[in-house]
Design a protein around this motif. Sequence first.
Motif, PDB file in Angstrom:
ATOM      1  N   HIS A  42       0.821  -1.210   0.000  1.00 21.51           N
ATOM      2  CA  HIS A  42       0.000   0.000   0.000  1.00 21.51           C
ATOM      3  C   HIS A  42       0.864   1.273   0.000  1.00 21.51           C
ATOM      4  O   HIS A  42       2.056   1.235   0.292  1.00 21.51           O
ATOM      5  CB  HIS A  42      -0.941   0.005   1.197  1.00 21.51           C
ATOM      6  CG  HIS A  42      -2.047  -1.001   1.082  1.00 21.51           C
ATOM      7  ND1 HIS A  42      -2.918  -1.022   0.019  1.00 21.51           N
ATOM      8  CD2 HIS A  42      -2.409  -2.033   1.890  1.00 21.51           C
ATOM      9  CE1 HIS A  42      -3.785  -2.016   0.175  1.00 21.51           C
ATOM     10  NE2 HIS A  42      -3.485  -2.643   1.292  1.00 21.51           N
ATOM     11  N   ARG A  79       4.992  -8.211  -4.754  1.00 20.46           N
ATOM     12  CA  ARG A  79       3.628  -8.536  -4.382  1.00 20.46           C
ATOM     13  C   ARG A  79       3.579  -9.156  -2.991  1.00 20.46           C
ATOM     14  O   ARG A  79       4.575  -9.580  -2.444  1.00 20.46           O
ATOM     15  CB  ARG A  79       3.040  -9.523  -5.392  1.00 20.46           C
ATOM     16  CG  ARG A  79       3.043  -9.010  -6.827  1.00 20.46           C
ATOM     17  CD  ARG A  79       2.609 -10.107  -7.777  1.00 20.46           C
ATOM     18  NE  ARG A  79       2.617  -9.652  -9.165  1.00 20.46           N
ATOM     19  CZ  ARG A  79       2.343 -10.437 -10.200  1.00 20.46           C
ATOM     20  NH1 ARG A  79       2.057 -11.710  -9.994  1.00 20.46           N
ATOM     21  NH2 ARG A  79       2.372  -9.951 -11.428  1.00 20.46           N
ATOM     22  N   TYR A  98      -2.605  -9.097   3.431  1.00 20.90           N
ATOM     23  CA  TYR A  98      -4.048  -9.307   3.493  1.00 20.90           C
ATOM     24  C   TYR A  98      -4.321 -10.783   3.801  1.00 20.90           C
ATOM     25  O   TYR A  98      -3.706 -11.678   3.215  1.00 20.90           O
ATOM     26  CB  TYR A  98      -4.678  -8.900   2.160  1.00 20.90           C
ATOM     27  CG  TYR A  98      -6.107  -9.303   1.996  1.00 20.90           C
ATOM     28  CD1 TYR A  98      -7.061  -8.909   2.926  1.00 20.90           C
ATOM     29  CD2 TYR A  98      -6.511 -10.081   0.924  1.00 20.90           C
ATOM     30  CE1 TYR A  98      -8.380  -9.295   2.788  1.00 20.90           C
ATOM     31  CE2 TYR A  98      -7.829 -10.462   0.773  1.00 20.90           C
ATOM     32  CZ  TYR A  98      -8.756 -10.067   1.716  1.00 20.90           C
ATOM     33  OH  TYR A  98     -10.060 -10.449   1.579  1.00 20.90           O
ATOM     34  N   PRO A 179      -8.615 -11.918  -4.790  1.00 20.56           N
ATOM     35  CA  PRO A 179      -7.289 -12.352  -4.339  1.00 20.56           C
ATOM     36  C   PRO A 179      -7.082 -13.823  -4.696  1.00 20.56           C
ATOM     37  O   PRO A 179      -8.036 -14.555  -4.980  1.00 20.56           O
ATOM     38  CB  PRO A 179      -7.351 -12.165  -2.817  1.00 20.56           C
ATOM     39  CG  PRO A 179      -8.546 -11.324  -2.556  1.00 20.56           C
ATOM     40  CD  PRO A 179      -9.498 -11.558  -3.680  1.00 20.56           C
ATOM     41  N   LEU A 200      -3.055  -6.953  -6.868  1.00 17.68           N
ATOM     42  CA  LEU A 200      -3.706  -5.650  -6.726  1.00 17.68           C
ATOM     43  C   LEU A 200      -3.194  -4.648  -7.751  1.00 17.68           C
ATOM     44  O   LEU A 200      -3.965  -3.860  -8.310  1.00 17.68           O
ATOM     45  CB  LEU A 200      -3.473  -5.115  -5.307  1.00 17.68           C
ATOM     46  CG  LEU A 200      -4.099  -3.757  -4.984  1.00 17.68           C
ATOM     47  CD1 LEU A 200      -5.625  -3.839  -5.026  1.00 17.68           C
ATOM     48  CD2 LEU A 200      -3.642  -3.265  -3.609  1.00 17.68           C
ATOM     49  N   ASN A 217     -13.065  -4.931  -2.918  1.00 17.18           N
ATOM     50  CA  ASN A 217     -12.048  -4.491  -1.973  1.00 17.18           C
ATOM     51  C   ASN A 217     -12.703  -3.527  -0.989  1.00 17.18           C
ATOM     52  O   ASN A 217     -13.908  -3.265  -1.076  1.00 17.18           O
ATOM     53  CB  ASN A 217     -10.874  -3.821  -2.690  1.00 17.18           C
ATOM     54  CG  ASN A 217      -9.548  -4.045  -1.979  1.00 17.18           C
ATOM     55  OD1 ASN A 217      -9.494  -4.009  -0.752  1.00 17.18           O
ATOM     56  ND2 ASN A 217      -8.485  -4.270  -2.737  1.00 17.18           N
ATOM     57  N   SER A 221      -8.854   1.190  -0.059  1.00 14.28           N
ATOM     58  CA  SER A 221      -8.009   0.711  -1.156  1.00 14.28           C
ATOM     59  C   SER A 221      -8.576   1.129  -2.510  1.00 14.28           C
ATOM     60  O   SER A 221      -7.822   1.429  -3.443  1.00 14.28           O
ATOM     61  CB  SER A 221      -7.875  -0.810  -1.093  1.00 14.28           C
ATOM     62  OG  SER A 221      -7.175  -1.211   0.065  1.00 14.28           O
ATOM     63  N   SER A 225      -5.801   3.304  -4.549  1.00 16.53           N
ATOM     64  CA  SER A 225      -5.316   2.704  -5.793  1.00 16.53           C
ATOM     65  C   SER A 225      -5.859   3.405  -7.032  1.00 16.53           C
ATOM     66  O   SER A 225      -5.494   3.067  -8.155  1.00 16.53           O
ATOM     67  CB  SER A 225      -5.709   1.227  -5.843  1.00 16.53           C
ATOM     68  OG  SER A 225      -7.120   1.090  -5.803  1.00 16.53           O
ATOM     69  N   HIS A 227      -8.715   3.157  -8.290  1.00 17.83           N
ATOM     70  CA  HIS A 227      -9.579   2.298  -9.100  1.00 17.83           C
ATOM     71  C   HIS A 227     -10.893   2.987  -9.439  1.00 17.83           C
ATOM     72  O   HIS A 227     -11.564   2.626 -10.404  1.00 17.83           O
ATOM     73  CB  HIS A 227      -9.855   0.981  -8.368  1.00 17.83           C
ATOM     74  CG  HIS A 227      -8.668   0.088  -8.270  1.00 17.83           C
ATOM     75  ND1 HIS A 227      -8.661  -1.090  -7.560  1.00 17.83           N
ATOM     76  CD2 HIS A 227      -7.409   0.211  -8.794  1.00 17.83           C
ATOM     77  CE1 HIS A 227      -7.468  -1.652  -7.643  1.00 17.83           C
ATOM     78  NE2 HIS A 227      -6.698  -0.889  -8.382  1.00 17.83           N
TER      79      HIS A 227
END
Length: 333
Positions: A42, A79, A98, A179, A200, A217, A221, A225, A227
């Motif tokens: 993160h 990762r 996670y 995930p 991610l 998610n 996040s 991120s 997104h």
Amino acid sequence: MITRREFLGAAFGASAATMLAGCARNGPSVKGARLLTASDVHVKDYPTVEAVRWIGEQLERETGGELGIKLYHSGQLGRESEAIDMARFGAIDITRVYSGALNNAFPLTQALCLPYVFDSLQHMRRAMDEGVGDAVLRGFERRGLVGLAIYDSSARCFYNNKHPIVRPQDLHGMKIRVPVSDIFIRMLRQFDANPTPLALGEVFSGMETHMIDGAENNLRSFQSSRHFEAARYWSKTEHSYAPDVLLMSRRSFDALSARERELVVETARQSVAVMRKAWDESEAVARQAVLAAGVEFNDADLPAFRRAAQPLLDAYHRNPEIETLFQRIRALA
């Protein structure tokens, strides 16, 4: 500065033994301090990153500058799946992961990731504080890790670039990133979606290129991120409150003195309150940011999602260890 390639090479190459032996004792240093190496995928102001940074500051203060943490955020060392192995082999000392990424290797974490096992964030925190968290953390001892703390990850919901998700039927045929976890893959199949395991860091480009239609998610996040720039619909399915776990290499832990080991464990536990405060504040900010960006929020038919997920829960009830933890969690609802 230690590069990601150097860490990976140390963990998996011929020079691993040397790295393993010296990581905690002779790690990178600043002004004489020994620095434990920590990683997180993160961004630098994410609550889990802030909590680990706080741990490092406390260690330096309590040891008079003899011990601290060098923190690599934003996936600088790879990762989460890579970080788990690097910690097991001693190439890094601490990593935040996670829990869904741990399900296959550490079965007790499955109890935390089952759909609708937690009713709310408060329920999840209560369960972690009242014994369930300690039981899960002890499970890491079997495979070269030390469980230090369990951090929040709040409610996981679906987001996509097509339409609102109100009922499980609305996910029919959609390609949804999950995930690399059997629970999440099976759950999406119960919802009649097409689960697509991805890291991610690959989600944004996956949505932009239409390789996937969306993901699931937590809100923080989703915002950090970015997104929300590719997915305009956020649906409050709250299908999981699976938390994050802070882990330490057993090799690195054992290389510390008894006083240092005690200090690391105690400081990590204290960091949970730091993380939760940062989480609550940043989640509120994240919500306002994505709403201002034009993301559409909608409620979901939670009873319908619970019914759709029940066959998956029934399968895991047959595992005695998982069932014991499940019942302890539900008793604290």
